[in-house]
Enzyme design. Structure first.
Site, mmCIF file in Angstrom:
data_model
loop_
_atom_site.group_PDB
_atom_site.id
_atom_site.type_symbol
_atom_site.label_atom_id
_atom_site.label_comp_id
_atom_site.label_asym_id
_atom_site.label_seq_id
_atom_site.Cartn_x
_atom_site.Cartn_y
_atom_site.Cartn_z
ATOM 1 N N GLY A 1 0.831 -1.208 0.000
ATOM 2 C CA GLY A 1 0.000 0.000 0.000
ATOM 3 C C GLY A 1 0.862 1.253 0.000
ATOM 4 N N ARG B 1 0.790 -4.896 -5.841
ATOM 5 C CA ARG B 1 0.734 -6.165 -5.114
ATOM 6 C C ARG B 1 1.042 -7.241 -6.156
ATOM 7 N NH1 ARG B 1 -0.616 -4.669 0.089
ATOM 8 N NH2 ARG B 1 -2.107 -2.975 0.120
ATOM 9 N N ASP C 1 5.011 -5.184 5.881
ATOM 10 C CA ASP C 1 5.643 -6.453 6.272
ATOM 11 C C ASP C 1 5.722 -7.452 5.118
ATOM 12 O OD1 ASP C 1 2.930 -6.736 6.355
ATOM 13 O OD2 ASP C 1 2.839 -7.492 8.413
ATOM 14 N N THR D 1 3.902 2.718 5.583
ATOM 15 C CA THR D 1 2.477 2.372 5.622
ATOM 16 C C THR D 1 1.779 3.291 6.609
ATOM 17 O OG1 THR D 1 0.855 0.732 6.366
ATOM 18 C CG2 THR D 1 3.048 0.477 7.250
ATOM 19 N N ASP E 1 -0.602 2.422 8.382
ATOM 20 C CA ASP E 1 -1.200 1.597 9.449
ATOM 21 C C ASP E 1 -0.391 1.571 10.747
ATOM 22 O OD1 ASP E 1 -3.183 0.942 7.634
ATOM 23 O OD2 ASP E 1 -2.144 -0.865 6.944
ATOM 24 N N ASP F 1 1.711 -0.548 11.603
ATOM 25 C CA ASP F 1 1.583 -1.922 12.117
ATOM 26 C C ASP F 1 2.865 -2.743 11.962
ATOM 27 O OD1 ASP F 1 1.513 -2.110 9.364
ATOM 28 O OD2 ASP F 1 -0.200 -3.460 9.271
ATOM 29 N N ARG G 1 -5.692 -1.679 9.337
ATOM 30 C CA ARG G 1 -5.758 -3.148 9.283
ATOM 31 C C ARG G 1 -6.068 -3.688 10.688
ATOM 32 N NH1 ARG G 1 -1.785 -6.180 5.242
ATOM 33 N NH2 ARG G 1 -0.147 -5.241 6.484
HETATM 34 P P1 ATP Z 1 0.795 -2.873 3.368
HETATM 35 O O1 ATP Z 1 1.061 -3.092 4.835
HETATM 36 O O2 ATP Z 1 0.664 -1.451 3.033
HETATM 37 O O3 ATP Z 1 -0.287 -3.734 2.823
HETATM 38 P P2 ATP Z 1 2.764 -4.749 2.485
HETATM 39 O O4 ATP Z 1 4.169 -4.580 2.040
HETATM 40 O O5 ATP Z 1 2.540 -5.581 3.705
HETATM 41 O O6 ATP Z 1 2.150 -3.313 2.604
HETATM 42 P P3 ATP Z 1 1.801 -6.854 0.770
HETATM 43 O O7 ATP Z 1 0.834 -6.823 -0.362
HETATM 44 O O8 ATP Z 1 1.588 -7.801 1.873
HETATM 45 O O9 ATP Z 1 1.904 -5.361 1.279
HETATM 46 O O10 ATP Z 1 3.262 -7.163 0.184
HETATM 47 C C1 ATP Z 1 3.744 -6.418 -0.918
HETATM 48 C C2 ATP Z 1 4.397 -7.322 -1.904
HETATM 49 O O11 ATP Z 1 5.553 -7.955 -1.314
HETATM 50 C C3 ATP Z 1 3.551 -8.485 -2.383
HETATM 51 O O12 ATP Z 1 2.602 -8.119 -3.357
HETATM 52 C C4 ATP Z 1 4.626 -9.415 -2.927
HETATM 53 O O13 ATP Z 1 5.072 -8.978 -4.186
HETATM 54 C C5 ATP Z 1 5.753 -9.229 -1.910
HETATM 55 N N1 ATP Z 1 5.696 -10.302 -0.884
HETATM 56 C C6 ATP Z 1 4.786 -10.443 0.114
HETATM 57 N N2 ATP Z 1 5.016 -11.560 0.840
HETATM 58 C C7 ATP Z 1 6.099 -12.162 0.283
HETATM 59 C C8 ATP Z 1 6.841 -13.353 0.570
HETATM 60 N N3 ATP Z 1 6.493 -14.184 1.565
HETATM 61 N N4 ATP Z 1 7.910 -13.632 -0.213
HETATM 62 C C9 ATP Z 1 8.254 -12.827 -1.226
HETATM 63 N N5 ATP Z 1 7.598 -11.696 -1.546
HETATM 64 C C10 ATP Z 1 6.533 -11.348 -0.812
#
Ligand code: ATP
Length: 319
Positions: free
Chosen positions: A11, A72, A103, A125, A127, A129, A171
């Site tokens: 995000g 994503r 994360d 983020t 959030d 979090d 979240r």
């Molecule tokens: P937000 O907290 O704003 O949602 P985020 O980084 O947690 O941000 P995610 O969609 O969970 O958002 O992760 C972003 C991207 O990171 C994913 O779309 C994917 O490309 C990559 N990613 C997530 N988990 C993994 C994993 N276990 N291994 C490799 N890449 C990952």
């Protein structure tokens, strides 16, 4: 390390641009070349990579969102997809990466590090979090936006003697809701960390009405309950006009606050310095106003965010 890349993932959050700018400018300042990777890990896989010079990040410090774009891309969890992405890093001669995101993005960064491409994670983020940091980039801006929204709702709910429920992002983290409730003077705050009982909330609302309250604001974290349904229940139980407002993505946009720009600038610069010290697989935080760094996996798997009980008690005693 001679050439580094920077990407934003997950995000978007206000202040991400300021962080990218800091990575680019600090990198150039320390004699590195810096490449921008567009649209997160998806763009890395597709080869959307361009060199950035100091002018590429002119006039972005004040802009919300991320000019690199974010995406994503669940496919990045697969080893094969990451190997293909690494081919692009090789093609452009990029030795290391700064990943700005949440994360999920940290997991991708850890895996790339294990595959020989050191990455540093910056928490971006709204959030708030992510463990290992008191504040994430974007949180302060979103908090100010939510407080402004609550102020506006207060004007109209006071005029119409209405009960307002405001659904706030985060979240499963109540920081944004709790901060906004205290700063916005909300009567009630509902956050995942403290559990939720509709019956209890209804009882408290009725007690408030009995004390002579003519209007009220309920700050409610997302994913706790369906706020439209709750509004119907409150109206049926109390006879008071009740409305739910879901702030939604409004909370994610807008000009980053000075705090977020400063935090982002510090984190971007710190990330580059860590890479130059051959540190990979680390994530950055701010704790007691100081920059800190931790192992990414340890941070995601083992570290807990401390709950701000003092602020929660305050939201209760000042109501
Ligand atoms: P937000 O907290 O704003 O949602 P985020 O980084 O947690 O941000 P995610 O969609 O969970 O958002 O992760 C972003 C991207 O990171 C994913 O779309 C994917 O490309 C990559 N990613 C997530 N988990 C993994 C994993 N276990 N291994 C490799 N890449 C990952």
């Amino acid at each position: 390390i001679k050439r580094i890349g920077v990407l934003t993932s997950g995000g978007d959050a206000p202040g991400m641009n300021a962080a990218i700018r800091a990575v680019v400018r600090e990198g150039l300042h320390l004699g590195l070349e810096v490449y921008g990777i567009f649209d997160g890990y998806e763009g890395l896989h597709q080869g959307k990579i361009k060199p950035l010079d100091r002018n590429s990040v002119s006039d972005v410090i004040n802009r919300g969102g991320t000019f690199l774009g974010s995406a994503r891309f669940p496919e990045f969890k697969q080893q094969k997809t990451r190997e293909e992405a690494i081919e692009n890093l090789k093609k452009y001669g990029i030795d290391a990466l700064v990943v700005i995101g949440g994360d999920g993005s940290y997991m991708g960064a850890k895996k790339l590090t294990e595959m020989g491409y050191p990455c540093i994670g910056i928490p971006g983020t709204i959030d708030n979090d992510i463990p290992g940091t008191t504040y994430t980039i974007g949180f302060d801006t979103a908090l100010n936006i939510v407080v402004e929204a609550i102020d506006r709702l207060r004007d109209t709910s006071a005029s119409h003697k209405r009960i307002s429920i405001v659904e706030i992002m985060g979240r499963y983290c109540g920081d944004l809701t709790l901060g906004a409730a205290v700063a916005g003077g909300a009567e009630f705050v509902v956050i995942p960390e403290k559990g939720y009982s509709e019956a209890e909330l209804l009882g408290q609302i009725k007690a408030g009405i009995a004390k002579g309250k003519t209007h009220m604001i309920i700050a409610m974290c997302e994913h706790v309950t369906k706020v439209d349904k709750l509004a119907e229940h409150i109206q049926a139980e109390t006879g008071h006009d009740t409305r739910a407002t879901i702030l939604g993505h409004i909370q994610r946009g807008g000009t980053p606050t000075a705090q977020d720009r400063i935090l982002a600038s510090r984190m971007g610069s710190f990330a580059v310095k860590l890479l130059l010290e051959d540190q990979g697989g680390r994530c950055i935080g701010v704790v007691n106003s100081q920059m800190v760094h931790y192992d990414i996996i340890d941070c995601i798997n083992n570290m807990k965010r401390p709950f701000n009980q003092e602020l929660f008690d305050l939201s209760d005693s000042l109501f």
